[in-house]
Design an enzyme around this catalytic site. Sequence first.
Site, PDB file in Angstrom:
ATOM      1  N   GLU A 177      62.237  20.247 -14.095  1.00  0.00           N
ATOM      2  CA  GLU A 177      63.374  20.841 -13.393  1.00  0.00           C
ATOM      3  C   GLU A 177      64.700  20.142 -13.707  1.00  0.00           C
ATOM      4  O   GLU A 177      65.604  20.110 -12.869  1.00  0.00           O
ATOM      5  CB  GLU A 177      63.127  20.849 -11.876  1.00  0.00           C
ATOM      6  N   GLU A 246      55.743  27.212 -11.056  1.00  0.00           N
ATOM      7  CA  GLU A 246      55.699  26.924  -9.623  1.00  0.00           C
ATOM      8  C   GLU A 246      56.028  28.189  -8.832  1.00  0.00           C
ATOM      9  O   GLU A 246      57.192  28.544  -8.676  1.00  0.00           O
ATOM     10  CB  GLU A 246      56.671  25.809  -9.218  1.00  0.00           C
TER      11      GLU A 246
END
Length: 788
Positions: A177, A246
Site C-alpha cells: 500500500e 484485500e
Amino acid sequence: MVSLRFLLCFLFVSSAYATIVSHDGRAITIDGHRRVLLSGSIHYPRSTPEMWPDLIKKGKEGGLDAIETYVFWNAHEPTRRQYDFSGKLDLIRFLKTIQDEGLYGVLRIGPYACAEWNYGGFPVWLHNMPGMVFRTTNKSFMDEMQNFTTMIVDMVKKEKLFASQGGPIILAQIENEYGNVMGPYGESGKAYIKWCANMAQSLDVGVPWIMCQQNDAPQPMLNTCNGFYCDNFVPNNPNTPKMWTENWTGWFKQWGGKNPHRTTEDVAFSVARFFQRGGTFNNYYMYHGGTNFDRTAGGPYITTSYDYDAPLDEYGNLNQPKYGHLKQLHDVLHSMERTLTYGNISTIDFGNSASATIYKTEEGSSCFFGNGNENSDAKISFQGESYVVPAWSVTILPDCKNEAYNTAKITTQTSMMVKKPNEAEDTPSTLKWSWRPENVDNFILKGKGDSTQTQLFDQKVVTNDQSDYLWYMTTVKFKKRDLFLGKSMSLRVNSTAHALHAFVNGKHIGNQHAENGKFNYVFEKDVKFKSGRNVIALLSITVGLANYGAFFESKPAGITGPIFITGINGDETIVKDLSAHKWSYKTGLNGFENQFFRTESMSKWSVESVPFNRSMTWYKATFKAPLGNDPVVVDLMGLGKGAYHAEKCLTNCGEPTQRWYHVPRSFLNGEGDNTLVLFEEMGGNPSLVSFQTTRVGSVCANVYENKIIELSCDRKPISAIKFASFGNPYGNCGSFEKGTCESSNNTVDILTQECVGKEKCSIDVSTKKFGAPDCSGAARKLAVEVIC
C-alpha cells in the site's frame, strides 16, 4: 514462440515437480490452466499452531483455493540479528499446513505490513538506528529491508515451498500500500519503489511478485487493488490480470470505538460484481482475523480482538451466514471457471445502474445480472425471460437461463453465539483472588531510574519497544521564600503518551488519555509543592504504536514536552520550564521486571482484604480449564481500563470496549490448576472476572420456497425447535413471528422429527413437505429457529 508481451512465465527448475505459474491479462495461469482464484487472509501469529489445521481446513471447505498471510518483521527480528520463528511465529510450519490441506499460498513479505499490527510490523530498533528513515531511498533502511526479505525468501526456498519448487506459494508480495502514501516522499519514493521491484525480482523466487495499491508498479510487478470494492479497478498493464488482494470483510475495532460490521450481502455483492467485471483473483481480508496476542496490536488503540467480522470469527467458529453465503458463491464461480477465464465478454446496459455481462465460449455461456441501485429492484428482460434483481445485488446464471445465486438472497443459516459458564468449577463465577501492589515508591520517591538525560526523549528511543511503560522523573527544589510556594500552582504536561499517570512526591495527582484520535494533549493539575526537594514522576503508556501513514515512524509517543510548573500571584503568572531539567528514565513496571505472572515467581501475594478499585494493583487467581473443546474466553467485566463513560457516549455507557478475551486451549493445562494474573492500571473489581466457553446457542434460517436449507449446531446436537412457520412469517432471528398465512401441516412437528437429536439436517423448503398455504400470490418462505 510465445511473446513475453502476452504471457509471463515463472519457473524455477530446481524441482522435477515444479508448478508453472504465469499470467496474462485475463487470469493467473497454473500449469497451463487459467484459474478463478479465491483466497483468504489468515495471519499465523494471530492464532496458534494448534488452531492452524482447523482454520485452514475450514477455509478449504468454504471454497477457498489459497491462504494469504503477511510476514511480521518485528515479531521475527525483535532485536537486530536475533530471530524468532518459534511457536505461533513458525512461518514454515504454517506454510506446510497450507500445503498439507492442498491449498495454494500467497506470501506477503512486505516487510511493511500495516495490518493494524504494532508499528506496522517494523521493529523499533530499526527506527533507533542513526539517520534512519523508513520506506525511502535511505541506505540503512534498504540494507535492513533487503537483509530480512532475503532471509525469508531463503528460508522458504530451503523448504521448497514456492510453487516453482513444487510448493504451495503461487504469489509473493513486496512492499504494501505504498502508493497510498508515497506523495510526501517525492522523487525518492519513486526511486524506492523501483528499487523494491528490482530487489524482489533479483531473489528469483520463480512466481509472480505483486504490489498492492501501487498504480506505478514497475514491470514485471503485478499491481493489485485493496478496498471494500474493486470492480472498477484497472491494472496498469494490459497483461496484468485484475486482482484484489484485500477485500475487507469487516473492519478492525478500536478502544472506545463502536463494533464494526459489514453485512454478508454486501461482501457477496462486492465479490460477484468484481468477477462480473473481469476479476479473477479475490482475497478476503480477513478470512480469520484472530487475536492480537502479547503487545502486537497497533494503532494506537487497536483492541486485542482482531475479529474483523470475518467468515471465521476470532475463535475459529463459523461466522454464519457470512461463511456459508460466500461458500455458495465460491462454488458457483468455480463451476464457471473456464467460461470466466476464456470466454468472450459482452455487456448490456439496462439503465438505472442495471446491467448484464455475458461470458461466452464455444461450449456455452454464463451471465451476471447486476443491480447497483441501492434503493430499487431491477426488472430485466433477457432472451425472452424476465428476471427481478434485488437492489444492490448481483444474480449469477451459470447457463444464462437459471438463477443459481443472488448476493442479496441468503439461503444459509444464521448462528447465534452464546457464552457458557466454566462447568469445571463448582462456583464458576467466583474466583479466589490474591493481590499485591505495583511497588513504585522505591524509585518515584527518589526520582531515580536506569538512565539520566537533560532532555525529554520519545518513548520509542528509550524503551526500544521492550515495554509499553516508561517513567519520566525529575527533581525540583524550592527555597522557603520561593515566589512559587504558597501560590496557586499547577503542573502542565504537553503529552503524546497514549495514557499518562502523574505523581508528585509519591502521591498520584491524576491521569489522562488521548481521545478522539488526538494523540497530543495537555495534562494539567493543581499541585502543592513543598520547600526543599520535590519529585515529579510521570508514567507514560503506549497502547500500540502507529502503523500507517507517510513517515509514520516519526509520530511521537511518550512525553516530549514541554513541561511547566505555573504559579499565579494575583495578576502575575510565573512559569518554570522543566523540559531541559535532568530527567531520569525507567522502563517497565516492577511486576513485569520481577515476572509476577510466572507461576514459579517468589513474589509475595496476600489473600487478606483484597482491595477493589485500587490502581496499580496485581491480582492472581487459579482456575480449572473448562470442559470440552469449545473455545475459551476470560470475561474481564469489572476491570477499569477500556470502558466507555456516561459523559461521552450515548450507547454502551459503562461497558467495556472489549469484554471477552480469547484464551487458546493450548495455553491451558487440561488437568490441574491454571493461573491467571491481571494488572489493573486504573482501578477495577476483579470479583466479576470469570472463564467461559463460546459456542453456537441457536440457529436460524429465513428461506424462500424451492430452496434447500441445512441447519447445523457445529458438532452439537439440535435439542429443540423454538420457532417454525411456513408461509409469510416475519421478524429476525430470535424474534420471528407468524404472518397472515401459514401451512396447515404442523411445521414444528415436521422439523422436530427431521432435526432434533441430530448435529445437522437438510430441509427441502417446499409445499410438498409443508403443505401449500394460501398467501395470495406472495412468495412463501420458511422461518425457523432451533436450539443447540
